[in-house]
Write an enzyme that holds these catalytic residues in place. Structure first.
Site, PDB file in Angstrom:
ATOM      1  N   CYS A   2       0.829  -1.193   0.000  1.00 31.80           N
ATOM      2  CA  CYS A   2       0.000   0.000   0.000  1.00 31.80           C
ATOM      3  C   CYS A   2       0.870   1.252   0.000  1.00 31.80           C
ATOM      4  O   CYS A   2       2.100   1.176   0.008  1.00 31.80           O
ATOM      5  CB  CYS A   2      -0.903   0.008   1.239  1.00 31.80           C
ATOM      6  SG  CYS A   2      -1.929  -1.465   1.416  1.00 31.80           S
ATOM      7  N   ILE A  53      -4.618  -7.600  -0.453  1.00 34.73           N
ATOM      8  CA  ILE A  53      -3.920  -8.887  -0.524  1.00 34.73           C
ATOM      9  C   ILE A  53      -4.530  -9.890   0.455  1.00 34.73           C
ATOM     10  O   ILE A  53      -4.783 -11.038   0.103  1.00 34.73           O
ATOM     11  CB  ILE A  53      -2.423  -8.720  -0.205  1.00 34.73           C
ATOM     12  CG1 ILE A  53      -1.770  -7.705  -1.159  1.00 34.73           C
ATOM     13  CG2 ILE A  53      -1.703 -10.068  -0.263  1.00 34.73           C
ATOM     14  CD1 ILE A  53      -1.754  -8.128  -2.609  1.00 34.73           C
TER      15      ILE A  53
END
Length: 630
Positions: A2, A53
């Site tokens: 991120c 994820i």
């Protein structure tokens, strides 16, 4: 994987404009295409971009605890999050999500900064504790994930995953730091203790920063370090089995994901070992991808194909050539700071290829550093044996004189290029190694910098950080010291930065199982002869992998993931090299001797001297300076 960004006012809790936080995160939108969030309160603003994820539908960020007292921004993955969830749940924490982000909130509430010792993962995260009036920033042990920060004119502490997030704030002054340019020309990257934008810092690997409102911002605190001071005991067979167990666990722990997962496969020992252990742990065919080069001397596709066939992987390939030079503007945008490891071009391509089928890819990064795989370790060991036999004054006089007299002979076969070795033997070990890891030598840098630049540098020399790291290393012998310095400087500054920025440029999460901290700690304790023996780097690792991989993969000469820029600058890109001496961007810095730059470009094109990597540095420097400061 991120992108995070935010502002914190340490002195006075001033209001934070959410639009500024959003602008900072939008500058890194490619790091997180799956979600975004902004949260502000008096004196603090947090922003996040998410690449989903784990717990794909849940775990939005910024994430808060049930009472709103704790907030977290997180970039990375905690591989042992399930075990920590169970432990923290037993302590009374009621989890509301299914991912690893909330574990950080619970761990902070339970253990404070000591939480870091319990984390197995790659991470950069920020926790705001409203009750304690604290901001806590932390980075993983090896520096896989980045975190930048700077003080702004209004008193704010700004932080961001990438430099571009800070640059989106209008109060960040854009002034180039010539010391970082010196560092870049020496090494081909800007190390983590420097930044091309003056006033910006990078939180070092294995460090945290705890900011208390009402108090000055302190220096970062080191919470982890690798030590080469102790030696493991046991038979070769026992150590081999322990090494395999650590490698296997490093790979298996990194298979946790709720999205498709694959691996980079170069055909070298490291990526092939990762693929072998993935195949062992996976019920499905492993997805693999390879980048090759049109130049045969740099192409490893045949070896990658051998490994892919052996383990029946779902394999894809792509070829990089000088025609891909047009991608460098994309690389400049991805890295922000100048970055001249030319293999970034191929790394970007392999990341793009992997992203076509997967969202997470495992790499072989780190094995050369932890197991002494680079050729320079072999040279350093041999040179140190010679140094130990001869008095320093004798070495300085004899080898120094021979080195200065011996022709540079870049055009000659390698055995005849003795100048570098002679000069290295004249120096002390740390000085010689600091030059060995470099790109543009101190002599060439002195030739390219003008008097104004030398005055501005005021004695700053890039190699000194390597010498200090080797001098202060918790180590027993010269190879230990060289590996330690590489782990502290080269690994986070070059290898891991390259993988992070190129993978994030295509919204791919890359993971490094061979940098599992338990494996790193074990490797550092191995006797040096288990890492480097009879000139063979990664000796014990190769021996251990004989059960998995063919000898022609394990024991072939190391090629490395090297882009053939020297050939390109004598061919298709000769015009790019020649144009550097006419660059207004470089000339306007007032730092460079443009005639000297023209001279080295011409000497390289004519084949009289070898300056391909230096020319690539100036190509990347010019474009980075233009993007950042023009």
């Amino acid at each position: 994987m991120c992108g995070l960004a935010g502002l914190y006012y340490p002195e006075t809790p001033k209001p934070v404009d959410p639009a500024r936080i959003r602008a900072m995160t939008e500058a890194m939108a490619v790091r997180g295409p799956d979600g975004e969030g902004v949260w502000t309160a008096p004196g603090v603003g947090l922003g996040h971009r998410r690449l989903s994820i784990i717990d794909v539908e849940g775990s939005p960020q910024p994430m808060h605890d049930g009472e709103g007292a704790l907030s977290v921004l997180f970039n990375g993955c905690i591989y042992n999050y399930r075990e920590l969830r169970a432990e923290l749940g037993a302590k009374g924490w009621a989890f509301r999500t299914g991912g690893d982000t909330e574990v950080l909130l619970a761990a902070w509430a339970a253990w404070g900064p000591a939480m870091l010792d319990r984390l197995n993962g790659m991470f950069a995260f920020v926790i705001h504790d409203a009750r304690a009036q604290q901001l806590f920033m932390a980075r993983d042990r090896m520096g896989v994930k980045p975190l930048h920060y700077a003080r702004l004119a209004d008193g704010a502490l700004a932080f961001s995953s990438e430099l571009k997030g800070l640059l989106a704030h209008p109060l960040l002054r854009r002034v180039p730091d010539i010391r970082a340019v010196e560092d870049f020309l020496a090494f081909g990257y800007v190390p983590d203790d420097a930044c091309i934008v003056a006033g910006v810092s990078k939180l070092p690997a294995g460090h945290y920063l705890l900011v208390q409102r009402g108090k000055p911002v302190p220096a970062p605190v080191q919470w982890w370090d690798v030590s080469f001071a102790d030696r493991a005991k046991g038979s070769t067979k026992a150590l081999e089995e322990e090494l395999i167990a650590h490698m296997r666990e490093g790979v298996r722990s990194r298979l946790v994901a709720d999205v498709p997962l694959g691996a980079f496969l170069s055909g070298g020992v490291d990526s092939s070992a990762v693929v072998a252990l993935m195949a062992e742990a996976s019920p499905q065919a492993v997805r693999t991808c390879t980048i090759g080069f049109a130049e045969a001397g740099h192409d490893e596709r045949a070896f990658a194909a051998t490994v892919a066939e052996r383990f029946r992987t779902d394999h894809d390939t792509r070829v990089v050539s000088s025609e891909n030079f047009g991608l460098i503007d994309r690389l400049v945008a991805a890295f922000d700071e100048p970055f001249a490891d030319a293999s970034a071009l191929a790394t970007y391509q392999v990341c793009a290829l992997a992203r076509e089928k997967v969202t997470v890819a495992l790499s072989g990064d780190g094995a050369d550093e932890i197991m002494a795989g680079y050729r320079r370790y072999r040279f350093q060991a041999a040179e140190e044996r010679v140094r130990a036999l001869l008095p320093p004054q004798f070495r300085s006089q004899v080898f120094g004189t021979l080195g200065r007299l011996y022709p540079k002979a870049d055009w000659a076969p390698r055995p005849l290029r003795a100048k570098t070795t002679l000069l290295a033997l004249a120096d002390e070990g740390a000085e010689a190694y600091a030059r060995a890891v470099g790109v543009t030598t101190p002599a060439i840098r002195a030739r390219l910098f003008n008097d104004a630049a030398r005055r501005a540098l005021n004695g700053h020399r890039a190699e000194d950080r390597y010498i200090a790291a080797m001098r202060d290393a918790p180590a027993r012998d010269p190879i230990d010291r060289a590996q330690y310095a590489d782990m502290k400087i080269w690994l986070p500054g070059d290898i891991l930065a390259k993988t992070d920025r190129t993978s994030m440029a295509v919204s791919l999460e890359a993971r490094e199982p061979l940098l599992d901290h338990r494996l790193v700690t074990f490797a550092a304790r191995l006797p040096a002869s288990m890492r480097l023996r009879h000139g063979e780097g990664k000796w014990l690792m190769k021996k251990a992998m004989e059960r998995y991989l063919p000898r022609e993969v394990l024991y072939r000469p190391k090629m490395g993931f090297v882009t053939p820029v020297s050939d390109w600058f004598r061919g298709a890109l000769a015009g790019e090299a020649a144009a550097l001496s006419r660059s207004r961007v470089l000339a306007d810095t007032g730092w460079f001797d443009m005639e000297a730059l023209r001279s080295i470009a011409e000497a390289h094109r004519a084949g009289r001297e070898e300056h391909g990597r230096t020319l690539w540095q100036f190509v990347m420097l010019e474009r980075s300076l233009k993007r950042l400061f023009a």
